[in-house]
Design a protein around this motif. Sequence first.
Motif, PDB file in Angstrom:
ATOM      1  N   PRO A  29       0.819  -1.213   0.000  1.00 29.40           N
ATOM      2  CA  PRO A  29       0.000   0.000   0.000  1.00 29.40           C
ATOM      3  C   PRO A  29       0.846   1.253   0.000  1.00 29.40           C
ATOM      4  CG  PRO A  29       0.038  -0.993   2.185  1.00 29.40           C
ATOM      5  CD  PRO A  29       0.738  -1.947   1.265  1.00 29.40           C
ATOM      6  N   VAL A  30       0.354   2.287  -0.653  1.00 35.92           N
ATOM      7  CA  VAL A  30       1.033   3.567  -0.652  1.00 35.92           C
ATOM      8  C   VAL A  30       0.872   4.197   0.717  1.00 35.92           C
ATOM      9  CG1 VAL A  30       1.122   5.850  -1.702  1.00 35.92           C
ATOM     10  CG2 VAL A  30       0.577   3.853  -3.100  1.00 35.92           C
ATOM     11  N   PRO A  31       1.969   4.662   1.362  1.00 37.66           N
ATOM     12  CA  PRO A  31       1.840   5.253   2.694  1.00 37.66           C
ATOM     13  C   PRO A  31       0.830   6.378   2.700  1.00 37.66           C
ATOM     14  CG  PRO A  31       4.157   4.945   2.112  1.00 37.66           C
ATOM     15  CD  PRO A  31       3.347   4.661   0.873  1.00 37.66           C
ATOM     16  N   GLY A  32      -0.059   6.346   3.698  1.00 38.79           N
ATOM     17  CA  GLY A  32      -1.009   7.444   3.863  1.00 38.79           C
ATOM     18  C   GLY A  32      -2.346   7.207   3.204  1.00 38.79           C
ATOM     19  N   LEU A  33      -2.447   6.236   2.291  1.00 41.17           N
ATOM     20  CA  LEU A  33      -3.747   5.990   1.683  1.00 41.17           C
ATOM     21  C   LEU A  33      -4.683   5.384   2.719  1.00 41.17           C
ATOM     22  CD1 LEU A  33      -3.094   4.547  -1.881  1.00 41.17           C
ATOM     23  CD2 LEU A  33      -3.887   6.804  -1.256  1.00 41.17           C
ATOM     24  N   ALA A  34      -5.892   5.884   2.740  1.00 42.82           N
ATOM     25  CA  ALA A  34      -6.860   5.398   3.719  1.00 42.82           C
ATOM     26  C   ALA A  34      -7.515   4.136   3.196  1.00 42.82           C
ATOM     27  CB  ALA A  34      -7.915   6.475   3.995  1.00 42.82           C
ATOM     28  N   LEU A  35      -7.249   3.000   3.826  1.00 44.46           N
ATOM     29  CA  LEU A  35      -7.852   1.740   3.418  1.00 44.46           C
ATOM     30  C   LEU A  35      -9.031   1.455   4.333  1.00 44.46           C
ATOM     31  CD1 LEU A  35      -4.604  -0.341   2.863  1.00 44.46           C
ATOM     32  CD2 LEU A  35      -5.933   0.924   1.197  1.00 44.46           C
ATOM     33  N   SER A  36     -10.082   0.901   3.759  1.00 40.72           N
ATOM     34  CA  SER A  36     -11.314   0.736   4.525  1.00 40.72           C
ATOM     35  C   SER A  36     -11.321  -0.525   5.356  1.00 40.72           C
ATOM     36  CB  SER A  36     -12.507   0.699   3.559  1.00 40.72           C
ATOM     37  OG  SER A  36     -12.358  -0.345   2.639  1.00 40.72           O
TER      38      SER A  36
ATOM     39  N   ASP B 143      -7.068  -0.766  12.949  1.00 36.75           N
ATOM     40  CA  ASP B 143      -6.944   0.343  12.006  1.00 36.75           C
ATOM     41  C   ASP B 143      -7.603   1.594  12.584  1.00 36.75           C
ATOM     42  OD1 ASP B 143      -6.815   2.015   9.828  1.00 36.75           O
ATOM     43  OD2 ASP B 143      -7.594   0.564   8.397  1.00 36.75           O
ATOM     44  N   PHE B 144      -6.777   2.606  12.896  1.00 36.03           N
ATOM     45  CA  PHE B 144      -7.287   3.869  13.415  1.00 36.03           C
ATOM     46  C   PHE B 144      -7.662   4.811  12.269  1.00 36.03           C
ATOM     47  CE2 PHE B 144      -5.188   2.337  17.242  1.00 36.03           C
ATOM     48  CZ  PHE B 144      -6.033   2.764  18.251  1.00 36.03           C
TER      49      PHE B 144
ATOM     50  N   GLU C  74       2.933  -0.670  11.668  1.00 37.74           N
ATOM     51  CA  GLU C  74       1.951  -1.555  11.025  1.00 37.74           C
ATOM     52  C   GLU C  74       2.366  -3.010  11.125  1.00 37.74           C
ATOM     53  OE1 GLU C  74      -0.687  -1.897   6.965  1.00 37.74           O
ATOM     54  OE2 GLU C  74      -0.028   0.020   7.778  1.00 37.74           O
ATOM     55  N   ASN C  75       3.653  -3.266  11.065  1.00 29.21           N
ATOM     56  CA  ASN C  75       4.122  -4.647  11.218  1.00 29.21           C
ATOM     57  C   ASN C  75       3.790  -5.214  12.590  1.00 29.21           C
ATOM     58  OD1 ASN C  75       5.171  -4.784   8.642  1.00 29.21           O
ATOM     59  ND2 ASN C  75       7.223  -4.151   9.257  1.00 29.21           N
ATOM     60  N   LYS C  76       3.582  -4.333  13.557  1.00 31.15           N
ATOM     61  CA  LYS C  76       3.208  -4.769  14.906  1.00 31.15           C
ATOM     62  C   LYS C  76       1.694  -4.873  15.068  1.00 31.15           C
ATOM     63  CE  LYS C  76       7.390  -5.144  16.421  1.00 31.15           C
ATOM     64  NZ  LYS C  76       7.941  -6.495  16.756  1.00 31.15           N
ATOM     65  N   GLY C  77       0.951  -4.654  13.975  1.00 33.01           N
ATOM     66  CA  GLY C  77      -0.480  -4.917  14.009  1.00 33.01           C
ATOM     67  C   GLY C  77      -1.370  -3.723  14.253  1.00 33.01           C
ATOM     68  N   VAL C  78      -0.876  -2.491  14.022  1.00 31.51           N
ATOM     69  CA  VAL C  78      -1.724  -1.325  14.195  1.00 31.51           C
ATOM     70  C   VAL C  78      -1.425  -0.327  13.078  1.00 31.51           C
ATOM     71  CG1 VAL C  78      -0.099  -0.278  15.832  1.00 31.51           C
ATOM     72  CG2 VAL C  78      -2.464   0.494  15.783  1.00 31.51           C
ATOM     73  N   ARG C  79      -2.466   0.191  12.466  1.00 29.47           N
ATOM     74  CA  ARG C  79      -2.295   1.159  11.380  1.00 29.47           C
ATOM     75  C   ARG C  79      -2.702   2.542  11.881  1.00 29.47           C
ATOM     76  NH1 ARG C  79      -5.277  -0.611   6.447  1.00 29.47           N
ATOM     77  NH2 ARG C  79      -3.393  -1.829   6.069  1.00 29.47           N
TER      78      ARG C  79
ATOM     79  N   GLY D 179      -8.486   7.904  14.232  1.00 29.50           N
ATOM     80  CA  GLY D 179      -9.935   7.755  14.155  1.00 29.50           C
ATOM     81  C   GLY D 179     -10.413   6.702  15.130  1.00 29.50           C
ATOM     82  N   TYR D 180     -11.577   6.930  15.723  1.00 27.24           N
ATOM     83  CA  TYR D 180     -12.105   5.998  16.716  1.00 27.24           C
ATOM     84  C   TYR D 180     -13.551   5.602  16.444  1.00 27.24           C
ATOM     85  CZ  TYR D 180     -13.677  10.570  18.453  1.00 27.24           C
ATOM     86  OH  TYR D 180     -14.212  11.830  18.550  1.00 27.24           O
TER      87      TYR D 180
END
Length: 480
Positions: free
Chosen positions: A93-100, A111-112, A420-425, A446-447
């Motif tokens: 993925p391109v850094p910063g792109l918002a994935l749903s 995913d925050f 992200e490799n640790k499981g959080v975006r 985002g929450y």
Amino acid sequence: MSWTTIDRACGTPLFRQIYETFRRRILQGELQSGEKLPSTRELASSLQVSRTVIVEAYEQLLAEGYIEGRHGSGTYVAEGAYLQTVGAAPEGPVPGLALSSPLPGRPDLIDFRHGLPALDLFPRKLWGELAKRTCSRTAPEAFGYGRPEGRSELRQTLCHYLRRSRGVLCEPDQLIVTTGATQAISLIARMLLTGQSDVLLEDPLTHEIHTMFALPGTALHAVPVDGQGMMTHLLPTGLRPKLIYVTPSHQFPLGGVLPIQRRVQLMEYAARTGSYIVEDDYDSEFRYDSAPVSSLQGLDPDRVVYIGTFSKILSPALRLGYLILPSSLVENARQHKWLTDLHTPSLEQLVLAEFIEEGHLERHVSRMKKIYRKRRDFLIHCLTRSFGDKVTVAGYSTGIHLIAEFAGISFTPELLSHIENKGVRVYPAAFHAYRKEEHRHRLILGYGNLAEEQVEEGIRRLHAVLNNYWPHKQENDKFC
């Protein structure tokens, strides 16, 4: 020669991975016309996959003309498949792109993402009942082609709702229903930006907005933002911008609210330069410490173009938004809308009109404000408990995201990848900024679509990474 590699854990079918690799290398000229490819048996043995997988990939390439078979000789790259303008495909993925949603193979990813409401709390049963009722009772003409500006039922209902809730001054004829806010912005750009045009944008501001306004002949000018929105005393002199794009009720991403003094300065500047103001009012209904702030449009309906969407209030899947225009722009906008997609789906408009008319929207917003407030407070609790004075939280009075500023941390692509490799975006504010260095220490969290247990675990994982990046480690670190 290494022909290709495969990733059995990524979720993409093996034949598709092989097809995509050969296709890309042929288009880029790495594999040149006339070059012989390995036999299906040879490649299957090399990759340790079934020969059927290779045959399927080759058949797809053959059907699309990338390769050709020569009887008794083998398989070769076809003539004329090299495309000089094709660049290397991005890896991941391109850094910063918002994935749903989490990437394939990462169901545990927290995913925050900002701008995403609580998808599990969409009133689906009620919506389904209204949809069933609408389909059974609506006149046959609703199933044909509609008007580009949208159904009159929804436009009338929306006008009443916006006057009451947002202080918007408009008549139904000024309102155009769009397929989300993105289409509304695109229509504005196509209408107003012709020839040489200057556009003023907040800095930072949603990156996609920069892209949509970056048309040939258009010059984009960034106006800095602070904790109260656009710094109107820095509006440039000597320009006559076609439009000024602002998010005054909840600045994205920093979260400030434009005070009346700056609103007056902005309106005076626009009048003096002959500019239109585009007001993006994307999630201001969720204001936690007071009633929603009145719209900028209510100050000068002839100068302000107002954009709203139901993606944050209800669901992005609805693809329903709206555009409120000065009367002088309405006919032009209708023509552009007609040429874009004829009209936004009619049945969804009718269902939404019933949903608003019967009071369900206001009840839903009231309910979600309580839920989002609780999630916001819990996220702030987790941040301050885990990071102490190393974090400053801002922009949390409105919406479904906040800003977390981490002293001494620069969120580089390498650090974001490690997180992200640790499981959080998480999402860097700098991605949306012209002056990136001023925002390297900020994250947009985002929450809206996260349960408390996900928030807690996500902050724990984030802390585990960042704790190794402080100039001096914190003692007695705590977690939620």
